[in-house]
Design a protein around this motif. Structure first.
Motif, PDB file in Angstrom:
ATOM      1  N   THR A 357       0.811  -1.222   0.000  1.00 40.73           N
ATOM      2  CA  THR A 357       0.000   0.000   0.000  1.00 40.73           C
ATOM      3  C   THR A 357       0.847   1.276   0.000  1.00 40.73           C
ATOM      4  O   THR A 357       0.300   2.380   0.065  1.00 40.73           O
ATOM      5  N   LEU A 358       2.151   1.136  -0.111  1.00 41.91           N
ATOM      6  CA  LEU A 358       3.060   2.280   0.022  1.00 41.91           C
ATOM      7  C   LEU A 358       2.733   3.410  -0.952  1.00 41.91           C
ATOM      8  O   LEU A 358       2.807   4.591  -0.597  1.00 41.91           O
ATOM      9  N   SER A 359       2.380   3.064  -2.184  1.00 41.08           N
ATOM     10  CA  SER A 359       2.103   4.097  -3.192  1.00 41.08           C
ATOM     11  C   SER A 359       0.628   4.443  -3.295  1.00 41.08           C
ATOM     12  O   SER A 359       0.237   5.214  -4.174  1.00 41.08           O
ATOM     13  N   SER A 360      -0.205   3.864  -2.425  1.00 45.31           N
ATOM     14  CA  SER A 360      -1.656   4.080  -2.513  1.00 45.31           C
ATOM     15  C   SER A 360      -2.254   4.464  -1.173  1.00 45.31           C
ATOM     16  O   SER A 360      -3.417   4.157  -0.885  1.00 45.31           O
ATOM     17  N   LEU A 361      -1.483   5.130  -0.336  1.00 46.38           N
ATOM     18  CA  LEU A 361      -1.951   5.437   1.017  1.00 46.38           C
ATOM     19  C   LEU A 361      -3.211   6.311   1.007  1.00 46.38           C
ATOM     20  O   LEU A 361      -4.075   6.180   1.877  1.00 46.38           O
ATOM     21  N   LYS A 362      -3.321   7.187  -0.001  1.00 47.93           N
ATOM     22  CA  LYS A 362      -4.516   8.046  -0.080  1.00 47.93           C
ATOM     23  C   LYS A 362      -5.782   7.209  -0.236  1.00 47.93           C
ATOM     24  O   LYS A 362      -6.850   7.596   0.234  1.00 47.93           O
ATOM     25  N   ASN A 363      -5.640   6.075  -0.887  1.00 48.67           N
ATOM     26  CA  ASN A 363      -6.799   5.224  -1.151  1.00 48.67           C
ATOM     27  C   ASN A 363      -7.232   4.412   0.072  1.00 48.67           C
ATOM     28  O   ASN A 363      -8.347   3.874   0.095  1.00 48.67           O
ATOM     29  N   VAL A 364      -6.344   4.274   1.051  1.00 48.56           N
ATOM     30  CA  VAL A 364      -6.681   3.477   2.240  1.00 48.56           C
ATOM     31  C   VAL A 364      -6.664   4.335   3.507  1.00 48.56           C
ATOM     32  O   VAL A 364      -6.479   3.836   4.604  1.00 48.56           O
TER      33      VAL A 364
END
Length: 502
Positions: A357-364
């Motif tokens: 999830t390192l590059s998708s933190l905004k999504n989680v």
């Protein structure tokens, strides 16, 4: 310590090893004869690395015994095993870049003078002779920091072989070197055989196994499944026993509708590439071929914003999109899996969960910017299932995974960003045939969804097996483009060497 005589240099009898949540090895056997090259085959995660680490004293075995030169031994540390005569060439290089070639070769065993000081004159002379014996022309005084990955790999091989070991373990020794350098390595393997040295050889390149190995042992899911002479089995037989099923087609390429142009490069120039013009369409897989140093990686590192694009324009869906940095490229849907996954693809010491999830933190995250653990867990479980990542726990560090599963973590990270263009630089380097097959299937699925895929690869079968179109670079220039039907090894090589005769 029991002693005796044996026809074998090294015997591994009924070796078992468990970690929390997983049995890594279960009753594994291997016997190495003097002067023999013994292939150790298996998928990533089959237990090969664990077995090697037990031999080196990094891990303690739970059950079984190790017999070396007829005596039972209990490995204590890599250093003690080196002193005993067992040397290992690791797939993951560990050079000291700020030191010279000679200092790296003799690290920890430097020759000293009568006063106990390092005898540099002797060290340089001995290193120079070792390099000449190996057929290499490096200066012993050259710093490793200025060398390529291929150069460093050869120095590491020289370092291990120079220790006058009775047993040499080679873990993917050719994964980072060129074809001509592979020939040099194999010539030196033959010299070691002639001296009675036993070699355990780990490689996912089947042609190497049949070219250099005498005997084959196959592991699957931590268990011994087969042993035979290399002459008594073929490539398909090894693959079937490795994966536990027959793979009838290594390259599951699918024909999918090719859409509109997604990305276009116009007159792009930068470090090691000049005046590149190129288009890729939705659903298309374009394989980039060329010799080492052709400029393929440098081109797409600049497109991705990691390096500087000195001249030219990048268009994404018709809009000029020269990315100033990787963050801008990622936000636009242009993603790149680097060839050096350990340095640029994953954070080895952090949990698998965080890496995915390192590059998708905004999504989680929730509206307040705090991590939504439920959303994160759902995203992670979906990726683990989709990519069949083999792991003990999402909280385990990425370093605990095999190379193939680490690569799947890299891909999982990018899939969460819904790519428009996915750049894969050597996506299956150091990965077994089973994991390769799964990555190829994933590429096909993404192409079906309309993702444009650029695959940089040094493996010709991969280029021909997975590409809708083949682009070839030579000395920084795009020298040819071939359709899937037109592409042959002869045509690709003709374009790959263009400019060398000038």
């Amino acid at each position: 310590m029991a002693s005796g005589t044996s026809e074998y240099l090294l015997e591994l009898n009924h070796i078992s090893k468990s970690f929390p949540g997983v049995k890594a090895l279960d009753d594994v056997n291997l016997k190495l004869q003097p002067g023999s090259v013994h292939a150790l085959c298996g998928e990533n995660g089959a237990g090969k690395s664990t077995l090697i680490k037990i031999i080196n004293g990094i891990y303690k075995l739970d059950e079984g015994e190790i017999i070396y030169r007829g005596e039972r031994i209990i490995p204590q540390s890599p250093k003690s095993m080196l002193e005993m005569g067992i040397a290992t060439i690791h797939q993951e290089l560990s050079p000291v870049l700020d030191m010279t070639v000679a200092e790296n070769i003799f690290l920890g065993r430097e020759p000293v003078d009568k006063l106990g000081n390092v005898d540099y004159k002797k060290m340089w002379g001995d290193a120079d002779q070792l390099l000449k014996d190996f057929g290499l022309k490096y200066s012993p005084k050259a710093l490793l920091g200025g060398m390529t990955v291929s150069d460093i790999a050869l120095i590491e091989i020289v370092k291990a072989i120079s220790r006058d070991a009775s047993v040499v373990i080679m873990d993917e020794p050719t994964s980072s070197i060129t074809e001509s350098e592979v020939h040099i390595l194999f010539e030196n393997v033959k010299k070691l055989q002639a001296k009675g040295v036993g070699i355990i050889y780990i490689s996912h390149k089947m042609d190497e196994i049949f070219q250099i190995c005498d005997e084959v042992t196959i592991l699957r899911d931590g268990q011994w499944v087969h042993n035979c002479m290399a002459s008594d089995i073929d490539k398909d037989g090894i693959i079937t026993k490795m994966v536990g099923r027959e793979i009838t087609d290594q390259f599951p390429k699918e024909e999918v509708p090719i859409g509109e142009v997604v990305m276009e490069l116009k007159n792009c120039s930068g470090r090691k590439f000049q005046n590149i013009n190129f288009k890729i369409r939705a659903g298309e897989i374009v394989g980039f071929a060329g010799l080492v140093g052709a400029g393929r990686s440098e081109l797409f590192r600049a497109v991705f914003g990691l390096d500087t694009l000195r001249e030219g324009e990048v268009f994404l869906e018709g809009k000029k999109s020269n990315f100033k940095n990787a963050e801008a490229a990622i936000d636009a849907g242009v993603l790149m899996a680097s060839e050096d996954r350990k340095m640029e693809g994953v954070v080895l010491c952090r949990p698998i969960r965080e890496n995915i999830t390192l590059s998708s933190l905004k999504n989680v995250c929730n509206g307040a910017g705090f991590l939504n653990l439920k959303a994160e867990k759902e995203a992670i479980q979906d990726m683990i299932q989709k990519l069949t990542i083999k792991l003990a726990s999402p909280e385990s560090p990425v370093a605990s995974l095999s190379g193939g599963n680490q690569q799947k973590v890299v891909l999982a990270k990018w899939l969460l960003r819904s790519p428009k263009v996915l750049i894969l630089d050597e996506p299956t380097r150091g990965i077994d045939v089973g994991a390769k097959y799964e990555i190829y299937k994933l590429m096909c699925e993404l192409a079906r969804q309309g993702v444009a895929i650029i695959m940089i690869s040094s493996e010709m079968p991969e280029i021909f097996g997975m590409s809708d179109r083949v682009a070839v670079m030579s000395q920084g220039k795009l020298t040819g483009e071939l359709s899937r039907e037109e592409a042959t090894q002869e045509m690709v090589m003709e374009y790959a060497v263009r400019g060398f005769e000038e």
